[in-house]
Write an enzyme that holds these catalytic residues in place. Structure first.
Site, PDB file in Angstrom:
ATOM      1  N   ASP A  90       0.731  -1.146  -0.062  1.00 45.06           N
ATOM      2  CA  ASP A  90      -0.041   0.060  -0.010  1.00 45.06           C
ATOM      3  C   ASP A  90       0.925   1.304  -0.008  1.00 45.06           C
ATOM      4  O   ASP A  90       2.071   1.268   0.129  1.00 45.06           O
ATOM      5  CB  ASP A  90      -0.818   0.088   1.274  1.00 45.06           C
ATOM      6  CG  ASP A  90      -0.317   0.075   2.391  1.00 45.06           C
ATOM      7  OD1 ASP A  90       0.690   0.016   2.475  1.00 45.06           O
ATOM      8  OD2 ASP A  90      -1.004   0.266   3.582  1.00 45.06           O
ATOM      9  N   SER A  91       0.273   2.455   0.014  1.00 48.90           N
ATOM     10  CA  SER A  91       1.131   3.608  -0.320  1.00 48.90           C
ATOM     11  C   SER A  91       1.589   4.199   1.131  1.00 48.90           C
ATOM     12  O   SER A  91       2.530   4.879   1.023  1.00 48.90           O
ATOM     13  CB  SER A  91       0.229   4.730  -1.195  1.00 48.90           C
ATOM     14  OG  SER A  91      -0.921   5.153  -0.098  1.00 48.90           O
ATOM     15  N   GLY A  92       1.182   3.744   2.098  1.00 48.68           N
ATOM     16  CA  GLY A  92       1.334   4.446   3.363  1.00 48.68           C
ATOM     17  C   GLY A  92       0.236   5.424   3.541  1.00 48.68           C
ATOM     18  O   GLY A  92       0.186   6.123   4.931  1.00 48.68           O
ATOM     19  N   GLY A  93      -0.319   6.137   2.713  1.00 48.87           N
ATOM     20  CA  GLY A  93      -1.474   7.053   2.843  1.00 48.87           C
ATOM     21  C   GLY A  93      -2.364   6.713   4.220  1.00 48.87           C
ATOM     22  O   GLY A  93      -2.449   7.489   4.993  1.00 48.87           O
ATOM     23  N   PHE A  94      -3.021   5.529   3.845  1.00 48.05           N
ATOM     24  CA  PHE A  94      -3.985   5.288   4.730  1.00 48.05           C
ATOM     25  C   PHE A  94      -3.571   5.457   6.209  1.00 48.05           C
ATOM     26  O   PHE A  94      -4.250   5.877   7.076  1.00 48.05           O
ATOM     27  CB  PHE A  94      -4.450   4.056   4.466  1.00 48.05           C
ATOM     28  CG  PHE A  94      -5.846   3.540   5.525  1.00 48.05           C
ATOM     29  CD1 PHE A  94      -6.967   4.086   5.320  1.00 48.05           C
ATOM     30  CD2 PHE A  94      -5.569   2.660   6.480  1.00 48.05           C
ATOM     31  CE1 PHE A  94      -7.960   3.702   5.988  1.00 48.05           C
ATOM     32  CE2 PHE A  94      -6.574   2.262   7.342  1.00 48.05           C
ATOM     33  CZ  PHE A  94      -7.786   2.711   7.217  1.00 48.05           C
ATOM     34  N   ASP A 144      -2.453   8.586  -1.692  1.00 47.69           N
ATOM     35  CA  ASP A 144      -3.587   9.395  -1.723  1.00 47.69           C
ATOM     36  C   ASP A 144      -3.913   9.811  -0.326  1.00 47.69           C
ATOM     37  O   ASP A 144      -3.382   9.523   0.824  1.00 47.69           O
ATOM     38  CB  ASP A 144      -4.788   8.444  -2.449  1.00 47.69           C
ATOM     39  CG  ASP A 144      -4.873   7.239  -1.343  1.00 47.69           C
ATOM     40  OD1 ASP A 144      -4.060   6.894  -0.673  1.00 47.69           O
ATOM     41  OD2 ASP A 144      -6.021   6.723  -1.136  1.00 47.69           O
ATOM     42  N   GLN A 195     -11.066   7.995  -4.922  1.00 45.25           N
ATOM     43  CA  GLN A 195     -11.656   8.565  -3.390  1.00 45.25           C
ATOM     44  C   GLN A 195     -13.192   9.379  -3.833  1.00 45.25           C
ATOM     45  O   GLN A 195     -13.339   9.549  -4.777  1.00 45.25           O
ATOM     46  CB  GLN A 195     -10.808   9.553  -2.972  1.00 45.25           C
ATOM     47  CG  GLN A 195      -9.472   8.729  -2.424  1.00 45.25           C
ATOM     48  CD  GLN A 195      -9.811   7.706  -0.884  1.00 45.25           C
ATOM     49  OE1 GLN A 195     -10.761   7.628  -0.525  1.00 45.25           O
ATOM     50  NE2 GLN A 195      -9.043   6.848  -0.559  1.00 45.25           N
ATOM     51  N   GLY A 222     -11.194   4.227   0.863  1.00 42.51           N
ATOM     52  CA  GLY A 222     -12.011   5.084   1.487  1.00 42.51           C
ATOM     53  C   GLY A 222     -13.474   4.677   1.888  1.00 42.51           C
ATOM     54  O   GLY A 222     -14.344   5.298   2.039  1.00 42.51           O
ATOM     55  N   ASP A 272      -8.410  -7.147  -0.352  1.00 44.13           N
ATOM     56  CA  ASP A 272      -7.611  -7.465   0.898  1.00 44.13           C
ATOM     57  C   ASP A 272      -8.478  -7.123   2.346  1.00 44.13           C
ATOM     58  O   ASP A 272      -9.020  -6.042   2.428  1.00 44.13           O
ATOM     59  CB  ASP A 272      -6.366  -6.541   0.979  1.00 44.13           C
ATOM     60  CG  ASP A 272      -6.587  -5.277   1.454  1.00 44.13           C
ATOM     61  OD1 ASP A 272      -7.042  -4.275   0.616  1.00 44.13           O
ATOM     62  OD2 ASP A 272      -6.046  -4.936   2.762  1.00 44.13           O
ATOM     63  N   CYS A 310     -13.241 -29.426   5.550  1.00 43.70           N
ATOM     64  CA  CYS A 310     -11.920 -28.402   5.335  1.00 43.70           C
ATOM     65  C   CYS A 310     -10.739 -29.165   5.390  1.00 43.70           C
ATOM     66  O   CYS A 310     -10.324 -29.759   6.092  1.00 43.70           O
ATOM     67  CB  CYS A 310     -11.922 -27.376   6.326  1.00 43.70           C
ATOM     68  SG  CYS A 310     -10.727 -26.118   5.962  1.00 43.70           S
ATOM     69  N   CYS A 312      -7.581 -27.635   5.236  1.00 39.31           N
ATOM     70  CA  CYS A 312      -6.815 -26.677   5.864  1.00 39.31           C
ATOM     71  C   CYS A 312      -5.718 -27.568   6.934  1.00 39.31           C
ATOM     72  O   CYS A 312      -6.356 -28.568   7.466  1.00 39.31           O
ATOM     73  CB  CYS A 312      -7.172 -25.430   6.353  1.00 39.31           C
ATOM     74  SG  CYS A 312      -7.623 -25.359   8.131  1.00 39.31           S
ATOM     75  N   CYS A 315      -7.676 -28.107  10.239  1.00 39.22           N
ATOM     76  CA  CYS A 315      -8.851 -29.020  10.291  1.00 39.22           C
ATOM     77  C   CYS A 315      -8.399 -30.638   9.898  1.00 39.22           C
ATOM     78  O   CYS A 315      -9.030 -31.435  10.207  1.00 39.22           O
ATOM     79  CB  CYS A 315      -9.877 -28.603   9.212  1.00 39.22           C
ATOM     80  SG  CYS A 315     -10.606 -27.059   9.705  1.00 39.22           S
ATOM     81  N   HIS A 341      -6.691 -21.432   9.130  1.00 39.53           N
ATOM     82  CA  HIS A 341      -8.051 -21.849   8.615  1.00 39.53           C
ATOM     83  C   HIS A 341      -8.780 -20.781   8.157  1.00 39.53           C
ATOM     84  O   HIS A 341      -9.213 -20.892   7.002  1.00 39.53           O
ATOM     85  CB  HIS A 341      -8.960 -22.421  10.000  1.00 39.53           C
ATOM     86  CG  HIS A 341     -10.293 -22.614   9.575  1.00 39.53           C
ATOM     87  ND1 HIS A 341     -10.682 -23.710   8.662  1.00 39.53           N
ATOM     88  CD2 HIS A 341     -11.402 -21.570   9.431  1.00 39.53           C
ATOM     89  CE1 HIS A 341     -12.199 -23.684   8.596  1.00 39.53           C
ATOM     90  NE2 HIS A 341     -12.466 -22.395   8.906  1.00 39.53           N
TER      91      HIS A 341
HETATM   92 ZN   LIG Z   1      -9.993 -25.614   8.207  1.00 48.21          ZN
END
Ligand SMILES: [Zn+2]
Length: 376
Positions: A90-94, A144, A195, A222, A272, A310, A312, A315, A341
């Site tokens: 990310d840009s660091g802006g947030f 931004d 934005q 945003g 994300d 599942c 994973c 599990c 998980h």
């Molecule tokens: Zn799982």
């Protein structure tokens, strides 16, 4: 970079994107590793096992602690953290606007104090690009301003106009950095960020302005900062159609599984969010029948895995009762298993979404998935 749409199902799109760090399939969920690690003791080997395609790291955090120049000495983030697939920074802006103390915004950039040690730092479009170039990520984000969701119209107008000017400066600086001899990734991509708060016409005119600037991808920033889900979906309904369809469309920081399913339906294909890892660290785990809180006493004698079927790492081997015991005893393994998980659940859902779009049955898939999650 080659972005090729493989299928549409109404507005939902599924694409492949070729980068210098390999090809990814969209829609995809980027697994958030704030300081070049997924919180919860998850390694990059684990990320491969749980189906992560893109790892996301935070420019601000890496700049204020350890430092991007040191990471460049290692040959960039990929070498530093031992990950050979795409990374988005990310840009660091947030973070500058949400974490840093005593910030002051000027046309050149932002003066602020580090939230770690209070030291004064200046970051503008050029500095953000330089830091991300040192990190050598696959995809850099434009610097931004993320205005508060409920800011006044006048404030948002001024802020968005500055964000557009900053985007041009980011692009110029990125072109310069990519042409330098000692740059880590000379094919670093740059995504723009739309934005405009929850004001339709500002969102639309900004989307049109940045679309003309020919970036590698387009994010919507945003959102998920205090507005309702309905307001967020409405902004996607009015904005996405004004962004280039033949480029990646990224909804930043979103969200719950249902948010993602709804945004895919509106043409978004990059996501994300910290929810799966953060919730996992607190013993909250996602299943196709809703979220479970493993601290709950009813799981004490439960010999079933978190989710039946599942595959994973949690599990495959461990019961709800054992993981609950680990969490209660504050053993790191408990958090780690829940995070693994949850990320696996998100990555697997994205894979199901891609298949459903490519088979032309996305609406049916989405409705069924949401219904079973809500029924519990
Ligand atoms: Zn799982």
């Amino acid at each position: 970079m080659k972005y090729e749409i493989k299928a549409f199902d109404k507005k939902a799109k599924s694409a492949t994107m070729e980068t210098v760090h390999g090809t990814v399939e969209t829609p995809l969920f980027m697994n958030v590793g704030t300081v070049a690690a997924i919180k919860g003791a998850v390694s990059t080997d684990d990320l491969k096992e749980i189906g992560c395609q893109v790892e996301l790291s935070n420019t601000y955090h890496l700049h204020v602690r350890t430092g991007d120049k040191l990471i460049k000495e290692f040959g960039g983030l990929h070498e530093f953290m031992h990950w050979d697939r795409p990374i988005l920074t990310d840009s660091g802006g947030f973070q500058v606007f949400s974490l840093a103390k005593l910030r002051k915004i000027k046309e050149e950039g932002v003066n602020f104090n580090s939230h770690i040690d209070g030291r004064k730092i200046f970051m503008g479009p050029e500095e953000s690009m330089q830091i991300q170039s040192n990190l050598g990520s696959t995809i850099a984000m434009a610097f931004d301003e993320c205005p508060p969701a409920l800011a006044e119209r006048k404030y948002i107008e001024t802020s968005v106009a500055r964000t557009t000017r900053w985007l041009q400066r980011c692009k110029t600086e990125m072109d310069r950095l990519n042409s330098l001899e000692d740059t880590v990734n000379k094919e670093q991509l740059l995504f723009a960020i739309n934005q405009g708060g929850i004001i339709d016409d500002i969102r639309i005119s900004h989307a049109k302005d940045i679309s003309e600037m020919n970036l590698d991808g387009y994010a919507i920033g945003g959102l998920a900062v205090g507005e309702s889900h309905e307001e967020m979906y409405h902004i996607l309904d009015v904005t996405v159609e004004h962004l280039p369809q033949n480029k990646p469309t990224y909804l930043m920081g979103v969200g719950t599984p249902i948010n993602i399913l709804e945004a895919v339906d509106r043409g978004v294909d990059f996501f994300d969010c910290v929810y799966p890892s953060r919730n996992g660290r607190h013993g909250h785990v996602y299943t196709n029948h809703g979220k479970l809180n493993l601290f709950n006493k009813k799981f004490e004698l439960d010999k079933r895995p978190i989710e039946e079927g599942c595959t994973c790492p949690a599990c495959r081997s461990y019961s709800r009762g054992y993981i609950r015991h680990l969490l209660k005893a504050n053993e790191m393994l408990g958090m780690r298993l829940c995070v693994l998980h949850n990320l696996y659940f998100y990555n697997t859902m994205m894979s199901e979404i891609r298949t459903a779009i490519r088979e032309g049955r996305y609406t049916e898939y989405k409705n069924n998935k949401i219904r079973t999650m809500l029924e519990g």
